[in-house]
Design a protein around this motif. Sequence first.
Motif, PDB file in Angstrom:
ATOM      1  N   VAL A  66       0.837  -1.205   0.000  1.00  0.00           N
ATOM      2  CA  VAL A  66       0.000   0.000   0.000  1.00  0.00           C
ATOM      3  C   VAL A  66       0.872   1.255   0.000  1.00  0.00           C
ATOM      4  N   ALA A  67       1.923   1.247   0.807  1.00  0.00           N
ATOM      5  CA  ALA A  67       2.818   2.407   0.839  1.00  0.00           C
ATOM      6  C   ALA A  67       3.414   2.681  -0.533  1.00  0.00           C
ATOM      7  N   GLN A  68       3.813   1.610  -1.238  1.00  0.00           N
ATOM      8  CA  GLN A  68       4.406   1.793  -2.558  1.00  0.00           C
ATOM      9  C   GLN A  68       3.363   2.193  -3.591  1.00  0.00           C
ATOM     10  N   LEU A  69       2.129   1.703  -3.439  1.00  0.00           N
ATOM     11  CA  LEU A  69       1.054   2.080  -4.363  1.00  0.00           C
ATOM     12  C   LEU A  69       0.844   3.587  -4.411  1.00  0.00           C
ATOM     13  N   HIS A  70       1.069   4.236  -3.283  1.00  0.00           N
ATOM     14  CA  HIS A  70       0.875   5.686  -3.217  1.00  0.00           C
ATOM     15  C   HIS A  70       2.069   6.458  -3.774  1.00  0.00           C
ATOM     16  N   LYS A  71       3.131   5.742  -4.124  1.00  0.00           N
ATOM     17  CA  LYS A  71       4.323   6.404  -4.671  1.00  0.00           C
ATOM     18  C   LYS A  71       4.390   6.205  -6.187  1.00  0.00           C
ATOM     19  N   VAL A  72       4.821   5.009  -6.612  1.00  0.00           N
ATOM     20  CA  VAL A  72       4.906   4.677  -8.031  1.00  0.00           C
ATOM     21  C   VAL A  72       4.949   3.158  -8.149  1.00  0.00           C
ATOM     22  N   CYS A  73       4.242   2.610  -9.123  1.00  0.00           N
ATOM     23  CA  CYS A  73       4.189   1.152  -9.289  1.00  0.00           C
ATOM     24  C   CYS A  73       5.065   0.646 -10.424  1.00  0.00           C
ATOM     25  N   LEU A  74       5.219   1.431 -11.461  1.00  0.00           N
ATOM     26  CA  LEU A  74       5.939   0.948 -12.635  1.00  0.00           C
ATOM     27  C   LEU A  74       6.700   2.078 -13.295  1.00  0.00           C
ATOM     28  N   THR A  75       7.970   1.851 -13.544  1.00  0.00           N
ATOM     29  CA  THR A  75       8.785   2.819 -14.282  1.00  0.00           C
ATOM     30  C   THR A  75       9.379   2.182 -15.533  1.00  0.00           C
ATOM     31  N   SER A  76       9.387   0.856 -15.585  1.00  0.00           N
ATOM     32  CA  SER A  76      10.175   0.046 -16.519  1.00  0.00           C
ATOM     33  C   SER A  76      11.645   0.203 -16.150  1.00  0.00           C
ATOM     34  N   ARG A  77      12.485  -0.659 -16.683  1.00  0.00           N
ATOM     35  CA  ARG A  77      13.910  -0.571 -16.387  1.00  0.00           C
ATOM     36  C   ARG A  77      14.598   0.482 -17.256  1.00  0.00           C
ATOM     37  N   ALA A  78      13.790   1.273 -17.973  1.00  0.00           N
ATOM     38  CA  ALA A  78      14.373   2.386 -18.737  1.00  0.00           C
ATOM     39  C   ALA A  78      14.929   3.451 -17.806  1.00  0.00           C
ATOM     40  N   PHE A  79      14.436   3.427 -16.533  1.00  0.00           N
ATOM     41  CA  PHE A  79      14.896   4.374 -15.525  1.00  0.00           C
ATOM     42  C   PHE A  79      15.234   3.590 -14.259  1.00  0.00           C
ATOM     43  N   LEU A 274      25.898 -13.936 -14.221  1.00  0.00           N
ATOM     44  CA  LEU A 274      24.951 -12.839 -14.408  1.00  0.00           C
ATOM     45  C   LEU A 274      25.621 -11.590 -14.978  1.00  0.00           C
ATOM     46  N   GLY A 275      26.910 -11.450 -14.748  1.00  0.00           N
ATOM     47  CA  GLY A 275      27.622 -10.297 -15.284  1.00  0.00           C
ATOM     48  C   GLY A 275      27.805 -10.321 -16.787  1.00  0.00           C
ATOM     49  N   LEU A 276      27.460 -11.447 -17.426  1.00  0.00           N
ATOM     50  CA  LEU A 276      27.613 -11.556 -18.878  1.00  0.00           C
ATOM     51  C   LEU A 276      26.506 -10.841 -19.646  1.00  0.00           C
ATOM     52  N   ILE A 277      25.349 -10.669 -19.018  1.00  0.00           N
ATOM     53  CA  ILE A 277      24.222 -10.045 -19.708  1.00  0.00           C
ATOM     54  C   ILE A 277      24.490  -8.559 -19.936  1.00  0.00           C
ATOM     55  N   GLN A 278      24.250  -8.113 -21.146  1.00  0.00           N
ATOM     56  CA  GLN A 278      24.450  -6.713 -21.522  1.00  0.00           C
ATOM     57  C   GLN A 278      23.113  -6.085 -21.908  1.00  0.00           C
ATOM     58  N   PRO A 279      23.017  -4.750 -21.878  1.00  0.00           N
ATOM     59  CA  PRO A 279      21.759  -4.079 -22.214  1.00  0.00           C
ATOM     60  C   PRO A 279      21.182  -4.545 -23.546  1.00  0.00           C
ATOM     61  N   GLY A 280      19.865  -4.824 -23.525  1.00  0.00           N
ATOM     62  CA  GLY A 280      19.159  -5.245 -24.727  1.00  0.00           C
ATOM     63  C   GLY A 280      19.114  -6.736 -24.939  1.00  0.00           C
ATOM     64  N   GLN A 281      19.895  -7.498 -24.186  1.00  0.00           N
ATOM     65  CA  GLN A 281      19.955  -8.938 -24.413  1.00  0.00           C
ATOM     66  C   GLN A 281      18.880  -9.718 -23.651  1.00  0.00           C
ATOM     67  N   HIS A 282      18.308  -9.122 -22.619  1.00  0.00           N
ATOM     68  CA  HIS A 282      17.221  -9.767 -21.886  1.00  0.00           C
ATOM     69  C   HIS A 282      16.525  -8.717 -21.037  1.00  0.00           C
ATOM     70  N   GLY A 283      15.244  -8.893 -20.792  1.00  0.00           N
ATOM     71  CA  GLY A 283      14.558  -7.910 -19.972  1.00  0.00           C
ATOM     72  C   GLY A 283      13.081  -8.210 -19.823  1.00  0.00           C
ATOM     73  N   SER A 284      12.398  -7.289 -19.155  1.00  0.00           N
ATOM     74  CA  SER A 284      10.974  -7.402 -18.901  1.00  0.00           C
ATOM     75  C   SER A 284      10.453  -6.038 -18.515  1.00  0.00           C
ATOM     76  N   THR A 285       9.353  -5.609 -19.098  1.00  0.00           N
ATOM     77  CA  THR A 285       8.782  -4.314 -18.746  1.00  0.00           C
ATOM     78  C   THR A 285       8.466  -4.241 -17.261  1.00  0.00           C
ATOM     79  N   PHE A 286       7.937  -5.344 -16.709  1.00  0.00           N
ATOM     80  CA  PHE A 286       7.506  -5.341 -15.314  1.00  0.00           C
ATOM     81  C   PHE A 286       8.558  -5.886 -14.348  1.00  0.00           C
ATOM     82  N   GLY A 287       9.593  -6.550 -14.857  1.00  0.00           N
ATOM     83  CA  GLY A 287      10.589  -7.140 -13.980  1.00  0.00           C
ATOM     84  C   GLY A 287      11.302  -6.098 -13.131  1.00  0.00           C
TER      85      GLY A 287
END
Length: 403
Positions: A66-79, A274-287
């Motif tokens: 609930v505390a987080q709901l009043h702040k922000v729920c989703l930004t994507s990993r773009a930020f 895990l350090g092998l993954i580079q930007p764009g190679q894997h992701g999730s909007t909600f992850g």
Amino acid sequence: MARSHTVIDQIETFAAHNYHPLPVVIESAQGVWMTDVDGRRYMDFLSAYSAMNFGHNHPVLVEAAVAQLHKVCLTSRAFYASAFGPFAQDLCELLGMDMMLPMNTGAEAVETAIKLARKWGYQVKGVAPDAAEIVGMQDNFHGRTTTIISLSNDDSARADFGPYTPGLTSVPFGDVDALRAAITPNTVAVLLEPIQGEAGVILPPEGFLAEVRRLTRERNVLMIVDEIQTGMARTGTTLYCDQVGVEPDLVLLGKALGGGIVPVSAVVGTRDVLGLIQPGQHGSTFGGNPLASAVGSAVIALLHTGEMQQRAVERGAQLRAALEPLVGHGVTEVRTAGLWAGVDIDPAAGTGREVSERLLERGLLVKDTHVQTIRIAPPLVITEGELEWAMVQLAEVVESLRS
């Protein structure tokens, strides 16, 4: 009952039939108790396949959400999100590992681990392009995506969904010799559940996991452990691997990591992988979204106290003591690990579905698997008295079917 029938008709008419639910329509829940649309209460003895380890609407987890709901729920990993940083650090420190990669569902965590293992195989081990192999265990359950079912031998999950993903094979669970024979120079990982949940809470032979760890290190192969059901205190320790002193390269988490409030999963492991993954190679909007991160950190805080692990130990001992006398009296075998059990119903007494339906009538919710087995996994917050009541219901149902 009219409202219950209406909802069931709506679901059966407009939702695809990929599940076979028991005929009960839940409207609310608290702790270990669920209430249907007609006001009848039921004890939850399944915990949404161990997603509800901490019970329904746990106040600490609800407060965090609930505390987080009043702040922000989703930004994507773009930020960058302020809640994600603490969650990532909290999870790595809880497990004593280097890095994590957040996703949403357990199946996504497994898919992520497969990609990571292949990338490690090509970039670190030196496997030829597109030749990587992963060895799993027969009778596994890691999810139902097209890649994951390629590792399954369950016809209900595989039939009519081919062609299957190459590079995946499986050996009998617990068979070290078969595993040794299956590992080739192109093998990049061994993927397994430390206890096979969907198969009926099948425990590994003593020393098996330690031998898998020894063998994978010897052959330069990653050990990936799917703790999506066993993890988060279900078996009496934060991870089941903690009990057997095994440190895998990657641990897969989900279900209870989200506290039963939001879907949260993660791959946690060494920086070398895990350090092998580079930007764009894997992701999730909600992850790794802020809401999921806030709940995940609250879950980790609960685990840090050790109370939930101790509850699983104490109530698990009570569960085992109540189940063992049923063997030979309508039950052919029981298998327990902490507050988790697989109970094989004697075919002469009935099926797992029949037992589940009889228990439903008495206000106890369990679910069958593989025809003859019922799985027991109440929330870890269950009391001694509540568990005692549930065991009486099970014993009386089994006895009535025998009669």
